[in-house]
Motif scaffolding. Structure first.
Motif, mmCIF file in Angstrom:
data_model
loop_
_atom_site.group_PDB
_atom_site.id
_atom_site.type_symbol
_atom_site.label_atom_id
_atom_site.label_comp_id
_atom_site.label_asym_id
_atom_site.label_seq_id
_atom_site.Cartn_x
_atom_site.Cartn_y
_atom_site.Cartn_z
ATOM 1 N N GLU A 41 69.716 -10.974 -23.079
ATOM 2 C CA GLU A 41 70.199 -9.637 -23.388
ATOM 3 C C GLU A 41 69.912 -8.706 -22.211
ATOM 4 O OE1 GLU A 41 68.170 -8.228 -26.847
ATOM 5 O OE2 GLU A 41 66.316 -7.792 -25.771
ATOM 6 N N GLY A 42 70.499 -7.498 -22.292
ATOM 7 C CA GLY A 42 70.228 -6.481 -21.269
ATOM 8 C C GLY A 42 70.509 -6.975 -19.870
ATOM 9 N N GLN A 43 69.531 -6.800 -18.984
ATOM 10 C CA GLN A 43 69.664 -7.187 -17.583
ATOM 11 C C GLN A 43 69.336 -8.662 -17.359
ATOM 12 O OE1 GLN A 43 70.942 -5.152 -15.141
ATOM 13 N NE2 GLN A 43 71.398 -3.947 -16.972
ATOM 14 N N GLY A 44 69.888 -9.499 -18.226
ATOM 15 C CA GLY A 44 69.745 -10.942 -18.056
ATOM 16 C C GLY A 44 68.420 -11.512 -18.521
ATOM 17 N N LYS A 45 67.627 -10.732 -19.255
ATOM 18 C CA LYS A 45 66.311 -11.200 -19.701
ATOM 19 C C LYS A 45 66.449 -12.197 -20.841
ATOM 20 C CE LYS A 45 61.950 -9.505 -21.646
ATOM 21 N NZ LYS A 45 61.218 -8.304 -22.132
ATOM 22 N N CYS A 46 65.707 -13.307 -20.746
ATOM 23 C CA CYS A 46 65.692 -14.286 -21.832
ATOM 24 C C CYS A 46 64.745 -13.797 -22.931
ATOM 25 C CB CYS A 46 65.231 -15.649 -21.316
ATOM 26 S SG CYS A 46 65.285 -16.950 -22.579
ATOM 27 N N LEU B 115 79.634 -3.388 -21.992
ATOM 28 C CA LEU B 115 80.028 -4.560 -21.208
ATOM 29 C C LEU B 115 78.860 -5.044 -20.359
ATOM 30 C CD1 LEU B 115 83.537 -3.302 -20.083
ATOM 31 C CD2 LEU B 115 83.107 -5.214 -21.633
ATOM 32 N N GLN B 116 78.621 -6.351 -20.389
ATOM 33 C CA GLN B 116 77.597 -6.979 -19.575
ATOM 34 C C GLN B 116 78.231 -8.135 -18.811
ATOM 35 O OE1 GLN B 116 74.640 -5.731 -19.359
ATOM 36 N NE2 GLN B 116 74.457 -4.459 -21.201
ATOM 37 N N CYS B 117 77.747 -8.364 -17.591
ATOM 38 C CA CYS B 117 78.285 -9.442 -16.771
ATOM 39 C C CYS B 117 77.131 -10.222 -16.150
ATOM 40 C CB CYS B 117 79.203 -8.883 -15.676
ATOM 41 S SG CYS B 117 80.061 -10.143 -14.718
ATOM 42 N N TYR B 118 77.103 -11.525 -16.404
ATOM 43 C CA TYR B 118 76.057 -12.404 -15.878
ATOM 44 C C TYR B 118 76.687 -13.493 -15.009
ATOM 45 C CZ TYR B 118 73.117 -10.675 -19.808
ATOM 46 O OH TYR B 118 72.424 -9.910 -20.707
ATOM 47 N N GLN B 119 75.825 -14.133 -14.237
ATOM 48 C CA GLN B 119 76.238 -15.398 -13.633
ATOM 49 C C GLN B 119 76.468 -16.403 -14.758
ATOM 50 O OE1 GLN B 119 73.220 -17.430 -11.330
ATOM 51 N NE2 GLN B 119 74.762 -18.438 -10.036
ATOM 52 N N ASP B 120 77.557 -17.131 -14.683
ATOM 53 C CA ASP B 120 77.921 -18.038 -15.773
ATOM 54 C C ASP B 120 77.166 -19.359 -15.657
ATOM 55 O OD1 ASP B 120 79.110 -19.069 -17.996
ATOM 56 O OD2 ASP B 120 81.108 -19.305 -17.118
ATOM 57 N N ARG B 121 75.827 -19.250 -15.777
ATOM 58 C CA ARG B 121 74.994 -20.442 -15.624
ATOM 59 C C ARG B 121 73.649 -20.216 -16.290
ATOM 60 N NH1 ARG B 121 74.073 -22.265 -9.592
ATOM 61 N NH2 ARG B 121 72.351 -20.782 -9.654
ATOM 62 N N VAL C 148 68.845 -14.638 -16.115
ATOM 63 C CA VAL C 148 70.095 -14.918 -15.424
ATOM 64 C C VAL C 148 70.428 -13.776 -14.472
ATOM 65 C CG1 VAL C 148 71.075 -16.396 -17.211
ATOM 66 C CG2 VAL C 148 71.425 -13.930 -17.343
ATOM 67 N N LYS C 149 71.142 -14.108 -13.413
ATOM 68 C CA LYS C 149 71.569 -13.128 -12.436
ATOM 69 C C LYS C 149 72.634 -12.233 -13.068
ATOM 70 C CE LYS C 149 72.164 -14.741 -8.363
ATOM 71 N NZ LYS C 149 72.777 -15.458 -7.194
ATOM 72 N N THR C 150 72.540 -10.926 -12.822
ATOM 73 C CA THR C 150 73.486 -9.976 -13.421
ATOM 74 C C THR C 150 74.344 -9.303 -12.345
ATOM 75 O OG1 THR C 150 71.932 -8.128 -13.339
ATOM 76 C CG2 THR C 150 71.898 -9.522 -15.309
ATOM 77 N N TYR C 151 75.486 -8.793 -12.780
ATOM 78 C CA TYR C 151 76.409 -8.073 -11.912
ATOM 79 C C TYR C 151 76.767 -6.745 -12.576
ATOM 80 C CZ TYR C 151 77.097 -12.479 -9.397
ATOM 81 O OH TYR C 151 76.907 -13.637 -8.677
ATOM 82 N N GLU C 152 76.922 -5.707 -11.752
ATOM 83 C CA GLU C 152 77.300 -4.385 -12.256
ATOM 84 C C GLU C 152 78.798 -4.350 -12.563
ATOM 85 O OE1 GLU C 152 75.590 -1.667 -12.913
ATOM 86 O OE2 GLU C 152 73.625 -2.444 -12.338
ATOM 87 N N VAL C 153 79.142 -3.818 -13.728
ATOM 88 C CA VAL C 153 80.546 -3.667 -14.102
ATOM 89 C C VAL C 153 80.817 -2.221 -14.490
ATOM 90 C CG1 VAL C 153 80.968 -6.053 -14.812
ATOM 91 C CG2 VAL C 153 80.024 -4.419 -16.465
ATOM 92 N N ASP D 17 73.873 -11.495 -32.714
ATOM 93 C CA ASP D 17 73.186 -10.203 -32.815
ATOM 94 C C ASP D 17 73.215 -9.442 -31.482
ATOM 95 O OD1 ASP D 17 72.528 -10.710 -35.473
ATOM 96 O OD2 ASP D 17 70.690 -11.769 -34.907
ATOM 97 N N GLY D 18 74.364 -9.485 -30.817
ATOM 98 C CA GLY D 18 74.517 -8.763 -29.565
ATOM 99 C C GLY D 18 73.923 -9.451 -28.362
ATOM 100 N N ARG D 19 73.340 -10.643 -28.539
ATOM 101 C CA ARG D 19 72.764 -11.391 -27.431
ATOM 102 C C ARG D 19 73.664 -12.586 -27.100
ATOM 103 N NH1 ARG D 19 68.240 -10.390 -30.797
ATOM 104 N NH2 ARG D 19 68.392 -12.507 -31.626
ATOM 105 N N LEU D 20 73.644 -12.978 -25.830
ATOM 106 C CA LEU D 20 74.440 -14.120 -25.393
ATOM 107 C C LEU D 20 73.602 -15.384 -25.525
ATOM 108 C CD1 LEU D 20 76.979 -15.340 -24.130
ATOM 109 C CD2 LEU D 20 76.066 -14.732 -21.872
ATOM 110 N N GLU D 21 74.101 -16.310 -26.324
ATOM 111 C CA GLU D 21 73.357 -17.546 -26.576
ATOM 112 C C GLU D 21 74.024 -18.728 -25.900
ATOM 113 O OE1 GLU D 21 71.445 -19.063 -30.517
ATOM 114 O OE2 GLU D 21 73.428 -20.020 -30.369
ATOM 115 N N CYS D 22 73.231 -19.506 -25.172
ATOM 116 C CA CYS D 22 73.699 -20.761 -24.602
ATOM 117 C C CYS D 22 73.760 -21.804 -25.713
ATOM 118 C CB CYS D 22 72.764 -21.220 -23.491
ATOM 119 S SG CYS D 22 73.199 -22.837 -22.795
ATOM 120 N N LEU D 23 74.893 -22.445 -25.852
ATOM 121 C CA LEU D 23 75.072 -23.406 -26.946
ATOM 122 C C LEU D 23 74.480 -24.776 -26.652
ATOM 123 C CD1 LEU D 23 78.594 -22.831 -28.550
ATOM 124 C CD2 LEU D 23 76.361 -22.735 -29.634
#
Length: 548
Positions: free
Chosen positions: A163-168, A129-135, A186-191, A150-156
Motif C-alpha cells: 500500500e501507499g509508497q510501495g510498503k509491504c 492512483l498508485q503506480c508500482y514496478q510490476d514485480r 516495491v519501487k514506486t513511480y509518480e503519476v 481493501d485498497g491494497r495490492l495483493e500478489c496472487l
C-alpha cells in the motif's frame, strides 16, 4: 468529432489530416550499394533505390542534379556545415501518457509498459492512483496479475500486500510476532491525472518536473468536447509518430474510409517550420488549393517525448472563433510495440457527429489504424533488419515528408538519451533482447477478459496485437460494455426466435402461426443486427483492392 477523420473535415477543404541509457553513435556509412544498368561505355550510370553511401551520394539530401527540386535537403545551418548537434537528454526525466483516466479499473490492477519498464497502475482504497514496478520483491511475480484487497495490492503468488509508497503491510507466511522486513517493498513511480489522462514520471533519481507535464490549451476552453480512444499497436512508437505526422498518405491509404478521404485529393503540400528546440519542433502545413490561395490552416507541434498535436482555428460567418484539435499521445511499450491515445475534439461539434454512438466512432478509428498496420509493421521490420539511419533508406520529398525528416533529425539530437533510436543520421540499436510475453492468467475468457490485465483462452480474447478486441476493446470500458450488451441481446433474441418458431409449429390457428413466425423473424433480424455490431467492434478491417 465523428471519427479519426472527422477533425479533418474542419482542417482543410480538399485534404484531410491523419494524422540512463547507452549513447548513440554516428553510424559510418556502409560500402556503396548501388544498382547500375550499363548502357554503353560512355554513358552515365543510373542510381536505383535509396540504400546508398550518404556522403558519396549527396542527392539524397537534394544537392545534385535535379533532385534538389523535390528531395529535402539540410534544414539547419549546422546540418549544412556537416556538424552534429547533441542535446542533453534523459528519457526517464519525462512524463509519459499511461492511460485514459476514465478507463482505469476501480477493482483490478492494470499492467502497462514504458519502453521495457513494466509498471502496474491501480486505485487504492481512497480512489487515488498508485503506480508500482510490476514485480513482487519476493519471487518476481507480476503484481498486475494480482488483485485489490481493501485498497491494497495483493500478489496472487503468495499473498503479499502493498500500500501507499510501495510498503509491504502483510505477509501471510510470517509468524505473528515477526516484523516485515524493510526491504520487502516495491519501487514506486509518480503519476498525475491531467485533463483526463494519467501520466507517469519515469525517473527514480530526479523529482517530478511539473513544468514538463503537458497541458493542452484547447482542451481547457469552454465548450470543448472530444472523442478519446486508446489502441495498442504492433510497431515502434517512432514509426507511429512518423505516420501520424504524415498527412500526405491519407487520401491513398484511407481512401473513402468514412467519406472524408479520397485518393483523387492526393496533392503536393506546403510546410513551414517555425520552431526547432531540443524538445521538438512546430510549424504550419497546408495544401495547394484549386483557387491558388496559400492559406496556413493547420498548425502541428511535436513535443518530447511523444506528444503530437494538430490545431486549427476557424472563424464562422458570425465572426465567432472555433478551435479544433487532433491530439496523439504515443507511449513506447517495448521493441516493436506502442500504445496510442487519440483525442479529437473542438469547441463546435458537428450535428451529424451527434447521431453516431461513441462505439461506432471507436471502431472506425480502429479501422483507420488497421489500414496502416501492414505498412508500418513491415517498415519496423526493415529498420531492425537494415540497422542503418533513415537517411540511407528514406527518400524524403519536400512536398510531403518535411515533418518526418524533422522528427528523425530531432532523434539525432536526443537519441543518445534513449534506450534505442533510429535517427536521420544516427542510430542506437537495442542493447537488450525484446521481452517475450506470454498469455496472462485466466481460465474463462469472457470473464477474465473483462479486465485488460487478464487475457484468457479463446480466439476473441487471446492477447494478440493483430486482434482488434485485444488492441482496443479490452482497454475501453465503453466498447467492452457495448460488446457485452450486444452479446446478451443476441443470446436473448436467439432464444426467443427459437421459442417463437417452436410455438408456431405447435399452434393450430393460422393467424397465430403467422404472428409467431413474424415475431420469430423479427427476433432473427435482431440477432443479425447484434452480430453485425459485435463484428464491427471485434473484427479487423480487410483491405480489398479496387479495380480502376
Amino acid at each position: 468529432m465523428a471519427s479519426v477523420h472527422a477533425f479533418l473535415s474542419h482542417t482543410q477543404t480538399s485534404l484531410p489530416l491523419r494524422l540512463p541509457t547507452p549513447l548513440s553513435t554516428e553510424i559510418s556509412p556502409p560500402p556503396l550499394l548501388l544498382s547500375f544498368t550499363p548502357l554503353s561505355s560512355t554513358r552515365n550510370y543510373t542510381r536505383c533505390g535509396a540504400i546508398a553511401d550518404v556522403k558519396a551520394t549527396p542527392s539524397l539530401d537534394g544537392k545534385d542534379g535535379e533532385d534538389h527540386k523535390v528531395l529535402l535537403g539540410p534544414s539547419t545551418e549546422e546540418e549544412q556545415r556537416g556538424e552534429k548537434v547533441v542535446a542533453d537528454y534523459d528519457w526517464t526525466e519525462e512524463w509519459y501518457p499511461l492511460y485514459l483516466t476514465q478507463n482505469v479499473p476501480h477493482d483490478a490492477p492494470l499492467g502497462l509498459k514504458v519502453f521495457d519498464k513494466q509498471l502496474v497502475l491501480f486505485r487504492d482504497g481512497n480512489g487515488q492512483l498508485q503506480c508500482y514496478q510490476d514485480r513482487c520483491p519476493h519471487r518476481l511475480a507480476k503484481l498486475s496479475e494480482g488483485q485489490i484487497i481493501d485498497g491494497r495490492l495483493e500478489c496472487l503468488y503468495h499473498g503479499w500486500q502493498f500500500e501507499g509508497q510501495g510498503k509491504c503491510v502483510r505477509i501471510p507466511q510470517l509468524p505473528a510476532d515477526a516484523k516485515i522486513p524493510r526491504s520487502a517493498c516495491v519501487k514506486t513511480y509518480e503519476v498525475r491525472d491531467s485533463q483526463g489522462v494519467v501520466w507517469v514520471w519515469m525517473s527514480q533519481n530526479t523529482p517530478p518536473n511539473t513544468n514538463k507535464l503537458p497541458w493542452f490549451e484547447n482542451f481547457a476552453r469552454p465548450g470543448f468536447q472530444d472523442v478519446s480512444t486508446i489502441h495498442e499497436l504492433p510497431y515502434d512508437h517512432s514509426i507511429l509518430l512518423e505516420n501520424l505526422m504524415d498527412p500526405a498518405h491519407i487520401p491513398i491509404s484511407h481512401d473513402r474510409t468514412d467519406w472524408s478521404a479520397r485518393r483523387e485529393d492526393a496533392q503536393p503540400l506546403n510546410f513551414e517550420v517555425t520552431e526547432r528546440t531540443d524538445r521538438g519542433f512546430a510549424g504550419w502545413w497546408w495544401g495547394r488549393e484549386k483557387d491558388g490561395s496559400n492559406s496556413k490552416p493547420n498548425f502541428l507541434r511535436f513535443e518530447a517525448p511523444c506528444v503530437l498535436q494538430n490545431n486549427r482555428e476557424i472563424v464562422d460567418k458570425n465572426g465567432e472563433k472555433h478551435y479544433f484539435t487532433g491530439l496523439f499521445l504515443c507511449r513506447p511499450t517495448g521493441q516493436g510495440k506502442s500504445m496510442l491515445i487519440v483525442r479529437f475534439g473542438g469547441t463546435k461539434t458537428s450535428p451529424l457527429a451527434k447521431l453516431f454512438p461513441k462505439w461506432y466512432l471507436h471502431q472506425n478509428a480502429s479501422k483507420v489504424f488497421e489500414q496502416d498496420m501492414g505498412f508500418l509493421s513491415s517498415q519496423n521490420e526493415t529498420l531492425m533488419k537494415e540497422k542503418v539511419p533513415t537517411k540511407e533508406l528514406y527518400l524524403n520529398l519536400k512536398s510531403s515528408d518535411t515533418w518526418v525528416a524533422e522528427y528523425r533529425k530531432w532523434m539525432d539530437k536526443v537519441g543518445h538519451g534513449m534506450p534505442y533510436h533510429f535517427g536521420h543520421s544516427t542510430i542506437s540499436l537495442p542493447k537488450e533482447p525484446a521481452v517475450v510475453e506470454y498469455a496472462p492468467a485466466g481460465l474463462i475468457a469472457a470473464f477474465s477478459a473483462s479486465s485488460p490485465t487478464k487475457g484468457g483462452i479463446g480466439t476473441l480474447h487471446a492477447p494478440n496485437l493483430a486482434n482488434r478486441y485485444f488492441r482496443h476493446v479490452i482497454h475501453c470500458k465503453g466498447c467492452r460494455s457495448v460488446v457485452k450488451a450486444f452479446e446478451a441481446w443476441k443470446n436473448g433474441l436467439s432464444a426467443m426466435a427459437i421459442a417463437l418458431a417452436a410455438l408456431a409449429i405447435m399452434v393450430s390457428g393460422r393467424q397465430w402461426k403467422v404472428l409467431l413466425l413474424v415475431s420469430a423473424s423479427m427476433c432473427s433480424a435482431g440477432v443479425y443486427v447484434c452480430s453485425t455490431a459485435i463484428a464491427m467492434n471485434t473484427t479487423n478491417f480487410i483491405r480489398t483492392h479496387r479495380r480502376f
